[in-house]
Write a protein that holds these residues in place. Structure first.
Motif, short mmCIF file in Angstrom:
data_model
loop_
_atom_site.label_atom_id
_atom_site.label_comp_id
_atom_site.label_asym_id
_atom_site.label_seq_id
_atom_site.Cartn_x
_atom_site.Cartn_y
_atom_site.Cartn_z
N ILE A 63 1.00 -1.35 -0.12
CA ILE A 63 0.02 -0.08 0.03
C ILE A 63 0.93 1.13 -0.05
N TYR A 64 1.45 1.57 -1.08
CA TYR A 64 2.27 2.76 -1.47
C TYR A 64 1.62 3.80 -1.74
N PRO A 65 1.25 4.97 -1.18
CA PRO A 65 0.20 5.77 -1.84
C PRO A 65 0.90 6.57 -3.17
N SER A 66 2.36 6.43 -3.43
CA SER A 66 2.61 6.95 -4.49
C SER A 66 2.52 6.18 -5.87
N HIS A 67 2.04 4.87 -5.43
CA HIS A 67 1.70 3.75 -6.60
C HIS A 67 0.14 3.82 -7.16
N TYR A 68 -0.40 5.09 -6.46
CA TYR A 68 -2.00 4.98 -6.85
C TYR A 68 -2.01 6.50 -7.68
N SER A 69 -2.86 6.47 -8.66
CA SER A 69 -2.83 7.58 -9.58
C SER A 69 -4.22 8.45 -9.09
N SER A 70 -4.30 9.45 -9.69
CA SER A 70 -5.15 10.35 -9.43
C SER A 70 -6.45 9.84 -9.57
N GLY A 71 -7.40 10.04 -8.45
CA GLY A 71 -9.01 9.88 -8.36
C GLY A 71 -8.82 8.67 -7.42
N TRP A 72 -7.85 7.85 -7.14
CA TRP A 72 -8.18 6.84 -6.27
C TRP A 72 -8.45 7.37 -4.81
N TYR A 73 -9.54 6.75 -4.25
CA TYR A 73 -10.15 6.97 -3.00
C TYR A 73 -10.42 8.75 -2.72
N GLY A 74 -10.82 9.16 -4.03
CA GLY A 74 -11.32 10.55 -4.18
C GLY A 74 -10.12 11.54 -4.04
N PHE A 75 -8.95 11.15 -4.21
CA PHE A 75 -7.79 12.27 -4.06
C PHE A 75 -7.22 12.24 -5.29
N SER A 76 -7.00 13.79 -5.56
CA SER A 76 -6.32 14.04 -6.91
C SER A 76 -4.84 13.66 -6.94
N VAL A 77 -4.23 13.58 -5.52
CA VAL A 77 -2.81 13.15 -5.48
C VAL A 77 -2.79 12.12 -4.21
N PRO A 78 -3.16 10.85 -4.56
CA PRO A 78 -3.27 10.13 -3.16
C PRO A 78 -1.96 10.01 -2.42
N ASN A 79 -0.84 10.37 -3.07
CA ASN A 79 0.52 10.31 -2.34
C ASN A 79 0.72 11.36 -1.13
N ARG A 83 -1.78 8.11 5.28
CA ARG A 83 -2.75 7.60 6.47
C ARG A 83 -4.07 6.99 5.64
N GLU A 84 -4.69 8.08 5.11
CA GLU A 84 -5.89 7.62 4.34
C GLU A 84 -5.98 6.54 3.48
N VAL A 85 -4.81 6.45 2.51
CA VAL A 85 -4.77 5.52 1.56
C VAL A 85 -4.64 4.14 2.29
N VAL A 86 -3.90 3.98 3.36
CA VAL A 86 -3.51 2.86 3.94
C VAL A 86 -4.89 2.34 4.64
N THR A 87 -5.50 3.38 5.25
CA THR A 87 -6.89 3.07 5.73
C THR A 87 -7.98 2.51 4.78
N VAL A 103 -3.54 -14.22 6.91
CA VAL A 103 -3.25 -13.09 7.58
C VAL A 103 -3.05 -11.79 6.70
N LEU A 104 -3.65 -10.74 7.09
CA LEU A 104 -3.39 -9.58 6.14
C LEU A 104 -2.17 -8.64 6.69
N ARG A 105 -0.95 -8.54 6.12
CA ARG A 105 0.15 -8.18 6.48
C ARG A 105 0.64 -7.03 5.56
N PRO A 106 0.19 -5.63 5.52
CA PRO A 106 0.47 -4.99 4.69
C PRO A 106 1.73 -4.19 4.43
N TRP A 107 2.37 -3.88 3.40
CA TRP A 107 3.56 -3.10 3.38
C TRP A 107 3.11 -1.69 3.18
N ILE A 108 3.95 -0.65 3.83
CA ILE A 108 3.52 0.56 3.85
C ILE A 108 4.79 1.64 3.36
N GLN A 109 4.49 2.52 2.74
CA GLN A 109 5.42 3.42 2.10
C GLN A 109 6.25 4.01 3.05
N ASP A 110 7.59 3.90 3.10
CA ASP A 110 8.26 5.10 3.97
C ASP A 110 9.26 6.03 3.12
#
Length: 131
Positions: A63-79, A83-87, A103-110
């Motif tokens: 779940i790397y917000p930088s890998h989501y394009s414009s429009g995902w989850y209603g954000f023009s810039v998900p990056n 927090r919201e993208v991970v949620t 088991v769900l074990r997400p990777w997050i972006q640092d």
């Protein structure tokens, strides 16, 4: 390759690995793109969420917000909303997993984020996963 063969290739590989590792008391996991948690298809890459969780013990969406394009989850810039993208991505994964014991074990972006933004993603994942 078409969607059916892409999904079958990945799922069969994971199921085969699991069948060989399970007798050795090893869990089998798969890292997948985070946006797959919100895509009903294989995303054109063979990663169909329900098929994958049927073949592994652990699934780790990246779940790397930088890998989501414009429009995902209603954000023009998900990056800009880590927090919201991970949620939202964790919510989507859990909803699609139903009563699965996987088991769900997400990777997050640092990378590219401040320590506070990384901690916010960790908190979001823990909260969503009930940890």
């Amino acid at each position: 390759a078409d969607a059916v063969s892409r999904v079958a290739t990945i799922t069969d590989f994971l199921a085969n690995a699991r069948s060989q590792l399970l007798p050795r008391d090893c869990a089998t996991g798969a890292d997948i793109f985070g946006w797959i948690t919100n895509t009903p298809t294989d995303g054109g890459i063979g990663q169909h969420f329900e098929s994958i969780i049927g073949a592994v013990d652990v699934v780790s969406p990246m779940i790397y917000p930088s890998h989501y394009s414009s429009g995902w989850y209603g954000f023009s810039v998900p990056n800009d909303h880590p927090r919201e993208v991970v949620t939202f991505a964790s919510r989507d994964a859990l909803a699609r997993m139903g009563g699965s014991t996987v088991v769900l074990r997400p990777w997050i972006q640092d990378f590219w984020y401040t320590a506070a933004q990384v901690r916010a993603q960790i908190a979001a994942a823990r909260q969503r996963l009930g940890l």
